[in-house]
Structure formats: C-alpha cells, structure tokens
Design a protein around this motif. Structure first.
Motif, PDB file in Angstrom:
ATOM      1  N   ALA A 130       1.574   1.287   2.054  1.00  0.00           N
ATOM      2  CA  ALA A 130       1.802   2.705   1.855  1.00  0.00           C
ATOM      3  C   ALA A 130       1.583   3.259   0.787  1.00  0.00           C
ATOM      4  O   ALA A 130       1.022   2.514  -0.531  1.00  0.00           O
ATOM      5  CB  ALA A 130       3.510   2.679   1.915  1.00  0.00           C
ATOM      6  N   LEU A 131       1.125   4.442   0.646  1.00  0.00           N
ATOM      7  CA  LEU A 131       0.718   5.474  -0.544  1.00  0.00           C
ATOM      8  C   LEU A 131       1.466   6.143  -1.116  1.00  0.00           C
ATOM      9  O   LEU A 131       2.498   6.673  -0.511  1.00  0.00           O
ATOM     10  CB  LEU A 131      -0.531   6.214   0.058  1.00  0.00           C
ATOM     11  CG  LEU A 131      -1.303   7.134  -0.922  1.00  0.00           C
ATOM     12  CD1 LEU A 131      -2.123   6.162  -1.792  1.00  0.00           C
ATOM     13  CD2 LEU A 131      -1.879   8.299  -0.250  1.00  0.00           C
ATOM     14  N   SER A 132       1.483   6.046  -2.600  1.00  0.00           N
ATOM     15  CA  SER A 132       2.408   7.174  -3.195  1.00  0.00           C
ATOM     16  C   SER A 132       1.596   7.873  -4.162  1.00  0.00           C
ATOM     17  O   SER A 132       0.526   7.371  -4.438  1.00  0.00           O
ATOM     18  CB  SER A 132       3.645   6.226  -4.162  1.00  0.00           C
ATOM     19  OG  SER A 132       2.717   5.411  -4.960  1.00  0.00           O
ATOM     20  N   ARG A 168       9.855  16.612  -4.400  1.00  0.00           N
ATOM     21  CA  ARG A 168      10.198  15.282  -3.923  1.00  0.00           C
ATOM     22  C   ARG A 168       9.838  15.238  -2.448  1.00  0.00           C
ATOM     23  O   ARG A 168      11.045  15.514  -2.023  1.00  0.00           O
ATOM     24  CB  ARG A 168      11.237  14.626  -4.539  1.00  0.00           C
ATOM     25  CG  ARG A 168      11.509  14.389  -6.289  1.00  0.00           C
ATOM     26  CD  ARG A 168      12.799  13.647  -6.526  1.00  0.00           C
ATOM     27  NE  ARG A 168      12.532  13.811  -8.136  1.00  0.00           N
ATOM     28  CZ  ARG A 168      13.913  13.559  -8.860  1.00  0.00           C
ATOM     29  NH1 ARG A 168      15.054  13.104  -8.123  1.00  0.00           N
ATOM     30  NH2 ARG A 168      13.752  13.831 -10.102  1.00  0.00           N
ATOM     31  N   LEU A 169       8.868  14.822  -2.243  1.00  0.00           N
ATOM     32  CA  LEU A 169       8.673  14.969  -0.665  1.00  0.00           C
ATOM     33  C   LEU A 169       9.322  13.487  -0.086  1.00  0.00           C
ATOM     34  O   LEU A 169       8.913  12.508  -0.376  1.00  0.00           O
ATOM     35  CB  LEU A 169       7.218  14.823  -0.058  1.00  0.00           C
ATOM     36  CG  LEU A 169       6.810  14.767   1.312  1.00  0.00           C
ATOM     37  CD1 LEU A 169       7.486  15.919   2.075  1.00  0.00           C
ATOM     38  CD2 LEU A 169       5.208  14.995   1.251  1.00  0.00           C
ATOM     39  N   ARG A 170      10.015  13.642   0.766  1.00  0.00           N
ATOM     40  CA  ARG A 170      10.791  12.406   1.532  1.00  0.00           C
ATOM     41  C   ARG A 170       9.902  12.120   2.865  1.00  0.00           C
ATOM     42  O   ARG A 170       9.752  10.966   3.010  1.00  0.00           O
ATOM     43  CB  ARG A 170      12.341  12.719   1.904  1.00  0.00           C
ATOM     44  CG  ARG A 170      13.050  11.875   2.448  1.00  0.00           C
ATOM     45  CD  ARG A 170      13.857  10.713   1.884  1.00  0.00           C
ATOM     46  NE  ARG A 170      14.691  11.357   0.781  1.00  0.00           N
ATOM     47  CZ  ARG A 170      16.004  11.389   1.083  1.00  0.00           C
ATOM     48  NH1 ARG A 170      16.112  10.829   2.363  1.00  0.00           N
ATOM     49  NH2 ARG A 170      16.741  11.797   0.236  1.00  0.00           N
ATOM     50  N   GLU A 171       9.566  13.029   3.433  1.00  0.00           N
ATOM     51  CA  GLU A 171       9.189  12.824   5.005  1.00  0.00           C
ATOM     52  C   GLU A 171       8.255  14.077   5.377  1.00  0.00           C
ATOM     53  O   GLU A 171       8.808  15.177   5.191  1.00  0.00           O
ATOM     54  CB  GLU A 171      10.337  12.914   5.876  1.00  0.00           C
ATOM     55  CG  GLU A 171      10.069  12.023   7.247  1.00  0.00           C
ATOM     56  CD  GLU A 171      11.189  11.915   7.810  1.00  0.00           C
ATOM     57  OE1 GLU A 171      10.969  11.416   9.055  1.00  0.00           O
ATOM     58  OE2 GLU A 171      12.300  11.979   7.442  1.00  0.00           O
ATOM     59  N   GLY A 227       6.068   9.512  -1.787  1.00  0.00           N
ATOM     60  CA  GLY A 227       6.228   7.949  -1.725  1.00  0.00           C
ATOM     61  C   GLY A 227       6.036   7.632  -0.401  1.00  0.00           C
ATOM     62  O   GLY A 227       6.501   8.279   0.735  1.00  0.00           O
ATOM     63  N   ASP A 228       5.640   6.266   0.238  1.00  0.00           N
ATOM     64  CA  ASP A 228       5.766   6.058   1.457  1.00  0.00           C
ATOM     65  C   ASP A 228       4.859   6.865   2.471  1.00  0.00           C
ATOM     66  O   ASP A 228       5.445   7.368   3.382  1.00  0.00           O
ATOM     67  CB  ASP A 228       6.995   5.621   1.832  1.00  0.00           C
ATOM     68  CG  ASP A 228       7.536   4.626   1.052  1.00  0.00           C
ATOM     69  OD1 ASP A 228       7.140   3.545   0.407  1.00  0.00           O
ATOM     70  OD2 ASP A 228       9.007   4.576   1.087  1.00  0.00           O
ATOM     71  N   ARG A 229       3.707   7.331   2.149  1.00  0.00           N
ATOM     72  CA  ARG A 229       2.804   8.003   2.880  1.00  0.00           C
ATOM     73  C   ARG A 229       1.793   6.933   3.764  1.00  0.00           C
ATOM     74  O   ARG A 229       1.375   5.998   2.938  1.00  0.00           O
ATOM     75  CB  ARG A 229       2.048   9.137   2.213  1.00  0.00           C
ATOM     76  CG  ARG A 229       2.965  10.074   1.466  1.00  0.00           C
ATOM     77  CD  ARG A 229       3.979  10.741   2.590  1.00  0.00           C
ATOM     78  NE  ARG A 229       3.173  11.467   3.620  1.00  0.00           N
ATOM     79  CZ  ARG A 229       3.500  11.855   4.842  1.00  0.00           C
ATOM     80  NH1 ARG A 229       4.644  11.653   5.141  1.00  0.00           N
ATOM     81  NH2 ARG A 229       2.767  12.459   5.612  1.00  0.00           N
ATOM     82  N   PRO A 230       1.070   7.276   4.681  1.00  0.00           N
ATOM     83  CA  PRO A 230       0.190   6.697   5.216  1.00  0.00           C
ATOM     84  C   PRO A 230      -1.346   6.600   4.329  1.00  0.00           C
ATOM     85  O   PRO A 230      -1.441   7.410   3.448  1.00  0.00           O
ATOM     86  CB  PRO A 230      -0.409   7.243   6.379  1.00  0.00           C
ATOM     87  CG  PRO A 230       0.875   8.318   6.743  1.00  0.00           C
ATOM     88  CD  PRO A 230       1.501   8.616   5.497  1.00  0.00           C
ATOM     89  N   LEU A 231      -1.935   5.328   4.329  1.00  0.00           N
ATOM     90  CA  LEU A 231      -3.290   5.267   3.248  1.00  0.00           C
ATOM     91  C   LEU A 231      -4.136   6.337   3.706  1.00  0.00           C
ATOM     92  O   LEU A 231      -4.944   6.437   2.827  1.00  0.00           O
ATOM     93  CB  LEU A 231      -3.609   3.720   3.580  1.00  0.00           C
ATOM     94  CG  LEU A 231      -2.627   2.503   3.071  1.00  0.00           C
ATOM     95  CD1 LEU A 231      -3.850   1.432   3.048  1.00  0.00           C
ATOM     96  CD2 LEU A 231      -2.215   2.932   1.752  1.00  0.00           C
TER      97      LEU A 231
END
Length: 417
Positions: free
Chosen positions: A134-136, A247-250, A278-282
């Motif tokens: 995951a990408l942050s 703060r982006l959650r989704e 946080g927790d984004r696709p690479l």
C-alpha cells in the motif's frame, strides 16, 4: 494439561474478545464492539482456554477476493489472532493456525487464505507471503499542482458533485460504486452484508483534532460514478495563516473524469495546505497528475498476506496474462497436502492445475506462490533472491511463467479486517 483450540460459543464472545483487546492494548466504543460482534463468524472462530479462561483467539471470515482476470474467489480471512502474554511460546498460535487451515481445506470452498499482519515476521512460517503493498502520501497542495487532462464532452456532460458532512448519508451511492470496482483490481474484497459499516467507523479518539468523517460523491446524470470519504483538520500558524490538512480515508471512481473531479475537490478544500492519504494502490493514478512528486511524501508499506490452501484450486481460479504451461514443484511444510508437482496450463480465459509426475520446470515454496499470486510480485524478482529456482536453466520457463503471472494493475487491499 494440554490446551487445544476449540470452536467459540456465542455466549463466550465477550470474554474471548477481551483477550484480543488486551493483547493489542486497544480501546473501543460500544459502537465498535457491537459491529465487531455482528461481523464475527462465531462458528469459524477458535479459542484456547486455561482453567476456564480464554487465553488465545483466532477467527476466520468468509470473504470473496478479486484475482487476476476479474473473478471474485472465496477466500478465508484470518483475523482476531492473539495469545495472552502469560501463554506465549507454548505453541498455541501454531496450533490455531494449523486448525484453521485444516478446517478450511475440509470445507472445500475457499482455495485461498489471507490476512493482514500486526507483526509480519510471524506469518511467513505458516506459508503466508506478502501479496499486496500500500502507498501512503502527504501531498503539499500549496506547492504541488494537479495537472488534469481536459475531459471529453461526453465525460464532462452531466457530471456533478454532491457533498455531505455526514458520510453515512451517502452510503448507498458509495457502495454502488465500490461493488463495481471490485473485479477490476486483484486483492479487493467484495463486501458482505454488514461490512459496508466498517469504513464508516469514526471514533473520536482516532480523529486527532479532525472533523467527523465526510463524503463527496461524483454523479453523472444522477448515477454515482465515484466517491471520496475524508476528514478535515483546520489548523493555524502563529502568524494566523491556515495550515490545515485533508485526511483521505477512501476514494474510488469508475472513470478518469470522475476520479479527476474528486481529486480536484479535495485539492481545493478551503483552509488546507496538504492531503494525507494512506493505504492507496501503488499505481494510484494521481501519481501521474502531480507536477512535483518530490513534495508528495510517498512511502510504501506491506498490506495483504496470502497463501494457497489448495494449490491446484487456487491456481485454477485466476487467469493469466500470457499462455502458460509449466510444472511447478511446490514445497509446503505446514500444509503437506500441497507439497508436490503441479502442472499449470492457462491463459487470459482461464486455467487448470493438477498434480503431475512430470519433471519440474520451476521450484518454489507455497509462501513464494502466495507472494506472486495476485501479480504484484514478480517471479523473476523472487528468483533473483534465490527463492524460485528454474530447474532447467536456459529453458525460458521462468521468463514465460513470470510474464503469465503479472497483473494489469497492482493488487491492493482496500481495508483491513
């Protein structure tokens, strides 16, 4: 006295769950507790008791996970694993992990098992390999420009945004989009009833000064084509200048125009100078829309760990980017029924994988097979690390198989469990 795992009884859930909370030194609200209670599959949960007190926990969840080719495959989600500090190093974790995999195999419905790891070093010995990262990012929106291509007339026509300070009010629109994007990316989980509530959890202790969770939906001709869930933390410098963060959650979208509109919305929120994601696709497309990647503060972390429970069924459940006909010699000390040679034949339309006595082309452990399964880790890279061996050097088997295992997009787990 020997302590063995046994199935949890519903009346024991509170005491069992308290062991888990203690192990993770966690706090929770009554809302969180009730949600986790409702999502626990008691008949698939194990505990170990000592003198009537639970001292270890482990659960399984019935998921369906997207794999290369677009199929959504039944997958056992390993969760709620803990051992009380007083009972460490007695083999309790190992016994629960083995019981879980034996139970999954006996049921015969789920060829894969997956987990997220609080301590990654633990689960490799049980055959789980890192299958998705995951990408942050922390993007300085005051200095980084978002360079969006002009949408076509068809893309722009009828596109508008609807925003709410109460994320739950747009739940139906978000879930309609989410369900459509799941097959597009390996690692994504189809949400069973009840799981749509998980992304809405927003305990005040986790906000760190930010607003409650908000939502914006992209609509085209009244139909949802994307959404973002986020919070805003408005801050001020000593000189009185705003220095807030989004703060982006989704964020999910069905097309580039909807995706771009959502990012533009987040970029332009008043009184903010950064977006923390946080927790984004690479391979998240925003990476190609910024003019200064150095000011985006990106980092990569581990996310989803995967292992085949049944090698043949797991490899036959996905499609392959190129034609492949290869014999794999698999070593699986923890689930010995997988150990042996398997002939995999497949292409972009489907595959079969069956035991064989033919000579092996490649040899690898089940953990390496889990790493490569979703297409995010190259078999060639694993071979470079000495973890995959080509049995007939120069045959081209490694190159051809590695090409077949790739995915068009990077695998990604959208939320934990």
């Amino acid at each position: 006295m020997t302590m063995e795992p046994r199935v949890l009884q519903r009346s024991e859930w509170d005491a069992w769950y308290d062991v888990l909370l203690s192990a993770f030194a966690s706090e929770e609200t009554s809302q969180e507790r009730e949600l986790y209670r409702s999502l626990t599959e008691v008949e698939r949960s194990l505990g170990i008791w000592d003198e009537g007190r639970p001292v270890a926990t482990a659960g399984l969840l019935s998921f369906r996970m997207a794999v290369p080719g677009g199929a959504v495959v039944p997958t056992a989600g390993v969760t709620m694993v803990s051992v009380a500090p007083t009972h460490r190093r007695r083999g309790l974790l190992r016994s629960m992990m083995r019981r879980q995999l034996e139970d999954v195999r006996a049921a015969g419905q789920e060829p894969l098992a997956a987990l997220t790891a609080s301590e990654p070093a633990i689960y490799g010995r049980f055959g789980y390999g890192l299958a998705a990262r995951a990408l942050s990012a922390r993007i300085d929106t005051s200095r980084v420009a978002l360079e969006l291509p002009a949408p076509t007339a068809a893309e722009a026509d009828g596109l508008r945004l609807r925003q709410s300070d109460e994320a739950a009010s747009l739940l139906a629109e978000c879930e309609a989009v989410y369900a459509r994007v799941v097959p597009r990316r390996p690692g994504m989980l189809a949400r069973r009833p009840g799981w749509e509530r998980m992304p809405l959890l927003d305990p005040e202790r986790s906000r760190a000064g930010a607003s409650p969770l908000r939502c914006v939906v992209a609509l085209r001709d009244g139909e949802p084509v994307g959404y973002a869930r986020y919070a805003v933390n408005v801050r001020w410098t000593e000189t009185g200048a705003s220095d807030g963060e989004v703060r982006l959650r989704e964020l999910e979208a069905l097309d580039p125009a909807g995706y771009a509109a959502l990012w533009r919305f987040l970029w332009d929120i008043d009184l903010t100078t950064s977006i923390v994601a946080g927790d984004r696709p690479l391979d998240d497309p925003w990476l190609h829309l910024v003019n200064d990647p150095r000011r985006c503060g990106t980092a990569v972390g581990d996310s989803l760990y995967l292992r085949p429970v049944e090698v043949g069924a797991a490899l036959a459940a996905r499609c392959y980017a190129a034609p492949v006909d290869v014999v794999l010699e698999v070593e699986d000390a923890f689930c010995p029924w997988n150990t042996g040679r398997w002939r995999l034949s497949g292409d972009e339309k489907g595959a079969v994988c069956e035991p064989t006595r033919d000579a092996a082309d490649l040899s690898l452990s089940v953990r390496e097979l889990g790493r490569a399964y979703l297409g995010g880790t190259s078999l060639t890279a694993l071979a470079g690390a000495g973890l995959v061996a080509e049995q007939r050097p120069g045959s081209g088997a490694l190159r051809a198989t590695a090409a077949a295992f790739t995915s068009e997009v990077q695998p990604w787990l959208p939320h934990g469990f």
